[in-house]
Design an enzyme around this catalytic site. Structure first.
Site, PDB file in Angstrom:
ATOM      1  N   GLU A   2      31.475  44.273  28.921  1.00  0.00           N
ATOM      2  CA  GLU A   2      32.750  44.781  28.397  1.00  0.00           C
ATOM      3  C   GLU A   2      32.675  45.382  26.999  1.00  0.00           C
ATOM      4  O   GLU A   2      33.305  44.893  26.054  1.00  0.00           O
ATOM      5  CB  GLU A   2      33.838  43.685  28.437  1.00  0.00           C
ATOM      6  CG  GLU A   2      34.222  43.305  29.843  1.00  0.00           C
ATOM      7  CD  GLU A   2      35.606  42.668  29.931  1.00  0.00           C
ATOM      8  OE1 GLU A   2      36.274  42.488  28.905  1.00  0.00           O
ATOM      9  OE2 GLU A   2      36.020  42.354  31.057  1.00  0.00           O
ATOM     10  N   GLU A  60      33.680  40.873  37.500  1.00  0.00           N
ATOM     11  CA  GLU A  60      34.726  39.901  37.165  1.00  0.00           C
ATOM     12  C   GLU A  60      36.036  40.342  37.798  1.00  0.00           C
ATOM     13  O   GLU A  60      36.350  41.540  37.800  1.00  0.00           O
ATOM     14  CB  GLU A  60      34.974  39.809  35.643  1.00  0.00           C
ATOM     15  CG  GLU A  60      33.926  39.064  34.873  1.00  0.00           C
ATOM     16  CD  GLU A  60      34.256  38.978  33.387  1.00  0.00           C
ATOM     17  OE1 GLU A  60      35.453  38.970  33.015  1.00  0.00           O
ATOM     18  OE2 GLU A  60      33.297  38.935  32.600  1.00  0.00           O
TER      19      GLU A  60
HETATM   20  C1  BGC Z   1      35.913  38.717  29.777  1.00  0.00           C
HETATM   21  C2  BGC Z   1      35.959  37.219  29.918  1.00  0.00           C
HETATM   22  C3  BGC Z   1      37.384  36.746  29.783  1.00  0.00           C
HETATM   23  C4  BGC Z   1      38.178  37.328  30.927  1.00  0.00           C
HETATM   24  C5  BGC Z   1      39.648  36.927  30.960  1.00  0.00           C
HETATM   25  C6  BGC Z   1      37.049  39.426  30.447  1.00  0.00           C
HETATM   26  O1  BGC Z   1      37.645  40.275  29.511  1.00  0.00           O
HETATM   27  O2  BGC Z   1      34.660  39.241  30.123  1.00  0.00           O
HETATM   28  O3  BGC Z   1      35.116  36.660  28.962  1.00  0.00           O
HETATM   29  O4  BGC Z   1      37.497  35.367  29.733  1.00  0.00           O
HETATM   30  O5  BGC Z   1      38.123  38.732  30.919  1.00  0.00           O
HETATM   31  O6  BGC Z   1      40.311  37.374  29.827  1.00  0.00           O
END
Ligand code: BGC
Length: 487
Positions: free
Chosen positions: A203, A392
């Site tokens: 990110e 993610e």
């Molecule tokens: C990040 C995580 C974070 C998640 C939820 C992403 O931006 O990679 O580290 O906890 O989103 O906010």
């Protein structure tokens, strides 16, 4: 540029934006899948997984020679973290990793994405390595493999060694890019006999803008655009140098790529013109990182918009940055921009969000399941990507414990069911999504929100460190077991 998508909006994107560079007129495209919907299966080899990151779960910040990271310093600075907490203890995963691997196994997933804390391995950022730091990841990887879980390691999930921040200004210097490559080489030489997939940086779109532009993430700097663009360029260079280093020092065949929170653009109404507009927007609004990594050049629009604030770079650097990778990780949560077509350059119009637009327990997390369909589809088309992982996706929830001791996180299940349905739709249409990592395995230190926002499939009591499966864990286990979303 349309009136309501003003220069101010662009400025807020901190250099991501650019104008003008239309890439040709695309043919009208169908959005109707061949066979999609709840109940329809995913491909046999679809990779289901879950994810975490080092600073968010490990704790043990002063153990076995670990150096400080910028997040240690930032979280200890009064006023920076909403609930005044730090990652000092977090989930104590450093000591409880065996128990946590068992939790992963209980979900039935085949893969786990974790990150390596750079300051455990090089406490000072460069120079003398700390073998004890790397040993932790050796133990973790062995435990995962013994449990039948494929490790996917991320080299940088924001915990930069504080020493590099102090010495050279962190990502403001290309010395940090070189230090990152040395760290990548060291790790690759020792882990890629067992870790076959490595994410370089996580990110960039967030940690550069938030940490160096708005000052709300570590290291808390508010740099002007010219320096911000340069810092982002140094991260892109770090990614490229790390790819080279992993290829040179890792086992042959090690697969590598970045994990990016793509600026996700969705056609507000899926007409051929709007889809084309979303494609242009996706390319231009991601030109500062994904674009340069996948094209080996900054778009003309990006450079024109940045003007005198554009990053300084050499042709040799662009070659390094743009070297081919094996996959692209996309972190996808909220739709960022709904767009329609525009006759005026750059060819898209960004619509304002109504204040009544629904969001999850985290206010920034607007609910738009179709984003996990459109962002990978458009990215695959623009950059001709063959392998995408959703590195993610997930949501926070209130996660209150009910009278019977259970957590009935129906909102998370609703979110996942809808996002996964849209992901299945993409896969059914041939968008090359090969795997999915649910964020997160367990509640953890949610950066500036501390422990106040819970993203886990397992609830964590941060006093006792007890982990309890939420209802969503059973939901996800069911999806994984069927390889389909239950109807
Ligand atoms: C990040 C995580 C974070 C998640 C939820 C992403 O931006 O990679 O580290 O906890 O989103 O906010």
């Amino acid at each position: 540029m349309s009136a309501d998508f003003s220069r101010r909006h662009f400025a807020k994107l901190a250099g991501l934006a650019a104008l003008g560079a239309a890439t040709g007129v695309g043919a009208a495209e169908s959005e109707t899948p061949a066979s999609a919907g709840r109940g329809a299966p995913f491909p046999k080899d679809f990779l289901w997984g879950t994810a975490t990151s080092s600073y968010q779960i490990e704790g043990a910040v002063n153990e076995d020679g670990r150096g400080k990271s910028i997040w240690d310093v930032f979280s200890h600075t009064p006023g920076k973290i909403e609930d005044g907490s730090t990652g000092d203890r977090a989930n104590e995963h450093y000591h409880r990793y065996r128990e946590d691997v068992a939790l992963i196994k209980a979900l039935g997933v085949r893969a786990y994405r974790f990150s390596i804390a750079w300051p455990r391995v090089f406490p000072d950022g460069t120079g003398q390595p700390n073998p004890k730091g790397l040993d932790f990841y050796n133990r973790l990887v062995d435990e995962l493999l013994a449990s039948g879980i494929e490790p996917y390691a991320t080299l940088y999930h924001w915990d930069l060694p504080q020493a590099l921040q102090d010495r050279v200004g962190g990502w403001q210097s290309s010395d940090t890019s070189k230090a990152f490559a040395d760290y990548a080489a060291y790790v690759a030489a020792r882990l890629t006999d067992r870790v076959k997939n490595v994410f370089t940086v996580n990110e960039v779109g967030r940690f550069v803008n938030f940490g160096y532009g708005w000052g709300i993430d570590a290291p808390g700097l508010k740099l002007p655009a010219v320096q911000l663009n340069q810092a982002r360029h140094h991260v892109a260079l770090a990614h490229g140098l790390a790819v080279q280093a992993i290829r040179a020092s890792g086992r042959a065949g090690t697969r590598v790529g970045a994990a990016e929170n793509i600026a996700a653009c969705v056609p507000a109404i899926a007409t051929a013109e709007n889809i084309r507009a979303a494609e242009i927007a996706t390319r231009e609004l991601n030109a500062g990182f994904l674009g340069v990594v996948l094209e080996g050049r900054y778009t003309d629009g990006f450079l024109a918009y940045a003007g005198a604030d554009a990053p300084k770079f050499t042709a040799e650097e662009l070659k390094i940055i743009g070297a081919p990778t094996d996959f692209v990780g996309l972190n996808i949560y909220a739709p960022q921009f709904y767009v329609t077509a525009s006759d005026r350059a750059p060819g898209f119009h960004v619509l304002p969000f109504p204040t009544s637009f629904p969001h999850m327990n985290s206010e920034w997390l607007r609910v738009g399941p179709e984003v996990i369909y459109w962002a990978p589809r458009l990215a695959a088309k623009i950059w001709n990507i063959e392998t995408i992982y959703i590195s993610e996706n997930g949501t926070s929830s209130e996660d209150r414990i009910a009278a019977d001791g259970q957590v009935y996180d129906l909102d998370r299940i609703m979110f996942l069911r809808n996002y996964l349905t849209q992901m299945q739709r993409a896969v059914a249409e041939g968008v090359p999504i090969r795997g999915y990592f649910l964020w997160s395995l367990m509640d953890n230190f949610e950066w500036i929100f501390g422990y106040g926002k819970r993203f886990g499939l397992y609830r964590v009591d941060f006093e006792t460190q007890a982990r309890v499966a939420k209802l969503s864990a059973a939901f996800y286990r069911d999806v994984v077991a069927r390889n389909a979303i239950g109807v």
